[in-house]
Design a protein around this motif. Structure first.
Motif, PDB file in Angstrom:
ATOM      1  N   ILE A 270       0.842  -1.204   0.000  1.00  0.00           N
ATOM      2  CA  ILE A 270       0.000   0.000   0.000  1.00  0.00           C
ATOM      3  C   ILE A 270       0.873   1.249   0.000  1.00  0.00           C
ATOM      4  CG2 ILE A 270      -1.644   1.318   1.362  1.00  0.00           C
ATOM      5  CD1 ILE A 270      -2.886  -1.258   2.214  1.00  0.00           C
ATOM      6  N   VAL A 271       1.897   1.253   0.874  1.00  0.00           N
ATOM      7  CA  VAL A 271       2.774   2.419   0.958  1.00  0.00           C
ATOM      8  C   VAL A 271       3.513   2.618  -0.367  1.00  0.00           C
ATOM      9  CG1 VAL A 271       4.797   3.368   2.108  1.00  0.00           C
ATOM     10  CG2 VAL A 271       3.024   2.233   3.441  1.00  0.00           C
ATOM     11  N   ILE A 273       2.592   1.748  -3.418  1.00  0.00           N
ATOM     12  CA  ILE A 273       1.731   2.253  -4.496  1.00  0.00           C
ATOM     13  C   ILE A 273       1.390   3.715  -4.256  1.00  0.00           C
ATOM     14  CG2 ILE A 273      -0.530   2.018  -5.564  1.00  0.00           C
ATOM     15  CD1 ILE A 273      -0.254  -0.967  -5.155  1.00  0.00           C
ATOM     16  N   ARG A 274       1.288   4.080  -2.969  1.00  0.00           N
ATOM     17  CA  ARG A 274       1.028   5.494  -2.651  1.00  0.00           C
ATOM     18  C   ARG A 274       2.214   6.362  -3.089  1.00  0.00           C
ATOM     19  NH1 ARG A 274       0.700   9.958  -2.034  1.00  0.00           N
ATOM     20  NH2 ARG A 274      -0.362  11.238  -0.499  1.00  0.00           N
ATOM     21  N   PRO A 277       2.894   5.494  -7.787  1.00  0.00           N
ATOM     22  CA  PRO A 277       1.638   4.978  -8.341  1.00  0.00           C
ATOM     23  C   PRO A 277       1.839   4.156  -9.618  1.00  0.00           C
ATOM     24  CG  PRO A 277       1.430   7.288  -7.788  1.00  0.00           C
ATOM     25  CD  PRO A 277       2.870   6.945  -7.650  1.00  0.00           C
ATOM     26  N   GLN A 278       2.937   4.347 -10.321  1.00  0.00           N
ATOM     27  CA  GLN A 278       3.160   3.555 -11.533  1.00  0.00           C
ATOM     28  C   GLN A 278       4.014   2.324 -11.254  1.00  0.00           C
ATOM     29  OE1 GLN A 278       1.665   4.287 -14.465  1.00  0.00           O
ATOM     30  NE2 GLN A 278       0.628   5.842 -13.260  1.00  0.00           N
TER      31      GLN A 278
END
Lengths: 289, 332
Positions: A270-271, A273-274, A277-278
């Motif tokens: 999660i961290v 992707i935050r 984002p790509q």
């Protein structure tokens, strides 16, 4: 010292496991921008093929695991691409949902055919000792297969005509088609290749986990997260994301419990992707395969 | 602007009929059927929450089960600690709403979109599942409430309405669920007609254009997500009341998959469709559960794949399309 050796082996083993879990999905996502949510069930099928071929037909475990499972699941993948995925190109969310439907259906079918019990096979390699610690020899085999798969894919993409066409379609499908490549056939082959790799992964991991119709659910989330975390480059991305997530989850597992290790893996995803984002290769190593 | 299916008086009549049905149904049905209907309506509320965030907010949430489960657990913990009154009910709405707002802030202000939203919400659901699963043992408790790990929390006290001493009977629970569902549905329809709702739809249609017109897309998505979370939490609370029990399965992958299927089958972009889809699918699952030849998952999976391929708009918009076509054809 022995503890450090064992710990490193476990970490590399966890990374290799994640690579095997996610590479089939990564090939399909990287090349076709499709998330195949039936990926876990493709792995489940690979596991069944390997175990049943060995237990019922008496075929050598190595042949059924390394040859038969990828072959059968790869052909199944080609079939799925022709019947289902082909009609949904360009509709990413719909493809996800349709393959999720396929995944539920496959679980249901497997439950009807094989029953809701775990079938297993004993690990074909004996354990060995490092100092005063005992460890599984099979971990070494899993690592070897992961390395071989990554190396083989790299050779395929880098040095063959198919790899060239595939990389071209990855970057710009319309342009590749204009230059004479046949995207439809490339996509079918790619999906088949992805499915074959999923089958191989499922088969290689089967002696570790045993196989039950619902086992795909425990693979899909981690595979999905690893692929998205890695970004669009197939080999570099899945290696980078697997290394990161494998190390995090194994370190936390070592320090606390396996459950918290899983939680740490998901939280790290999660961290990541935050922050990116790509995915990792969307930001770094952009030009890699 | 799409022509509404029913004129204004027709809507009012439908509303009166729905309320009357909810109030009178317990008089004519036996308790077993009533309990089955109650859980259908609870699930319909869950479907409504995703219909709002996905169909109107354009946010594909793979983890609607997270808010449902949080609502159920929050109610259970609240009811055991300080009594099954309005406090526990409010807690079951506030906790998921706050959690959704937090998660939404993290996602929307980070400009994360589509598939990545799906990954994060799915991962959050699985984290909650793993955490709830690993809490067996007496050391895991919140106040008086033992979390119970895989076994969940048994014998949750049933809701007591303000001003009453006795907990709700099954009839009362059915009426409460039915009325709350109607309130939630009417409330969302009203919300979508306001300026806020119009902006939400504009953001779904084209986020950049809405922002260039001066609207804060992130804030609107955040609000939609939090409202959806609150409704899902309320559904979770009612579910905990219905079974008097909650276990980590409320966060499971199967639960998340089902909610998505309801919305796909019923139709994205409508509020009523997903509720119809939910009741139809739940009814089918119950009917299939009675026999042992065909696996339920197989049927559900085939239904999902067929709908995505052949009827991607879902039941309600497709049927509404037929009606508006015949209406238009009838006009000179």
């Amino acid at each position: 010292m022995d503890l450090a050796a064992i710990f490193s082996l476990e970490v590399v083993g966890a990374i290799a496991t994640l690579v095997l879990m996610s590479i089939g999905l990564a090939v399909v996502f990287g090349m076709m921008k499709i998330i195949n949510l039936a990926h876990g069930e493709f792995m489940m099928l690979g596991g069944y093929v390997a175990i049943l071929a060995t237990n019922r037909l008496g075929i050598s475990i190595w042949i059924s695991m390394l040859v038969l499972a990828p072959l059968v699941v790869g052909l199944f993948g080609v079939l799925v691409e022709r019947l289902l995925v082909r009609h949904l190109y360009g509709r990413m969310i719909d493809t996800m949902l349709a393959t999720w439907g396929l995944s539920l259906a496959l679980v249901g079918l497997a439950t009807m055919v094989f029953g809701n019990t775990t079938v297993g096979i004993s690990s074909p390699l004996a354990g060995f000792a490092v100092g005063s610690y005992q460890t599984s020899g099979y971990t070494l085999f899993v690592i070897a297969v992961a390395v071989a798969v990554l190396a083989g894919l790299w050779l395929l993409f880098r040095f063959t005509d198919l790899g060239l066409c595939a990389r071209a379609s990855m970057q710009n499908a319309a342009m590749a088609a204009a230059l004479g490549a046949n995207p439809g056939r490339i996509y079918t082959l790619t999906f088949g290749l992805g499915a074959a790799l999923s089958g191989l992964g499922g088969a290689v991991l089967a002696p570790v986990t045993g196989i039950i119709p619902t086992i795909g659910a425990s693979y899909i989330a981690k595979a999905f997260i690893t692929v998205i975390g890695g970004g669009s480059s197939v080999i570099t991305g899945s290696l980078a994301a697997s290394s990161l997530f494998g190390t995090v989850s194994q370190a936390v597992t070592f320090a606390a419990t396996p459950v918290l290790g899983e939680v740490a893996l998901l939280a790290a995803a999660i961290v990541l992707i935050r922050l990116l984002p790509q995915g990792i290769t969307g930001r770094f190593f952009k030009r890699s395969i | 602007m799409q022509t509404p299916l029913l004129p204004r008086w027709g809507l009012a009549a439908a509303g009166v009929l729905a309320v009357a049905g909810v109030v009178l149904a317990p008089l004519v049905t036996d308790t077993f059927a009533l309990l089955a209907f109650t859980v259908y309506l609870v699930m319909a509320m869950l479907a409504l929450s995703l219909a709002f965030i996905w169909g109107f907010g354009g946010i594909l949430c793979f983890g609607q089960a997270a808010f449902f489960g949080l609502g159920a657990y929050a109610y259970a913990i609240g009811a055991i600690n300080f009594g099954p009154g309005a406090g526990a009910l409010l807690l079951a709405i506030a906790v998921p709403a706050a959690f959704a707002a937090l998660l939404g802030y993290f996602m929307f202000y980070g400009r994360i979109s589509d598939v990545y939203l799906g990954v994060i919400t799915l991962a959050v659901t699985l984290i909650l599942f793993n955490l709830a699963n690993s809490t067996s043992g007496p050391q895991y408790h919140i106040g008086q409430a033992l979390l119970g790990g895989f076994n969940g929390i048994p014998s949750i006290p049933t809701l007591t309405l303000p001003g009453q001493d006795a907990p709700l009977e099954p009839e009362g629970l059915f009426r409460l669920v039915g009325l709350l569902l109607i309130v939630a549905y009417v409330g969302l329809r009203w919300l979508l007609r306001t300026r806020f709702g119009q902006v939400v739809v504009a953001v779904r249609e084209n986020e950049r254009r809405a922002e260039l017109l001066g609207y804060d897309a992130r804030l609107h998505k955040l609000a939609v997500f939090a409202i959806g979370g609150a409704i899902a939490g309320l559904a979770g609370c009612l579910y905990a009341n219905w079974g008097a029990f909650v276990n980590p399965g409320v966060f499971g992958l199967a639960q998340s998959a089902q909610i998505i299927i309801w919305v796909i089958v019923g139709g994205r972009g409508t509020l009523i469709g997903p509720m119809i889809g939910c009741v139809a699918i739940q009814w089918m699952v119950t009917a299939l559960g009675g026999q042992e030849t065909v696996d339920t998952g197989l049927v559900l999976g085939v239904v999902l794949a067929l709908f995505v391929m052949l009827i991607p708009r879902g039941i309600a918009p497709t049927v509404a399309g037929w009606f508006s076509r015949t209406q238009k054809a009838g006009q000179p």
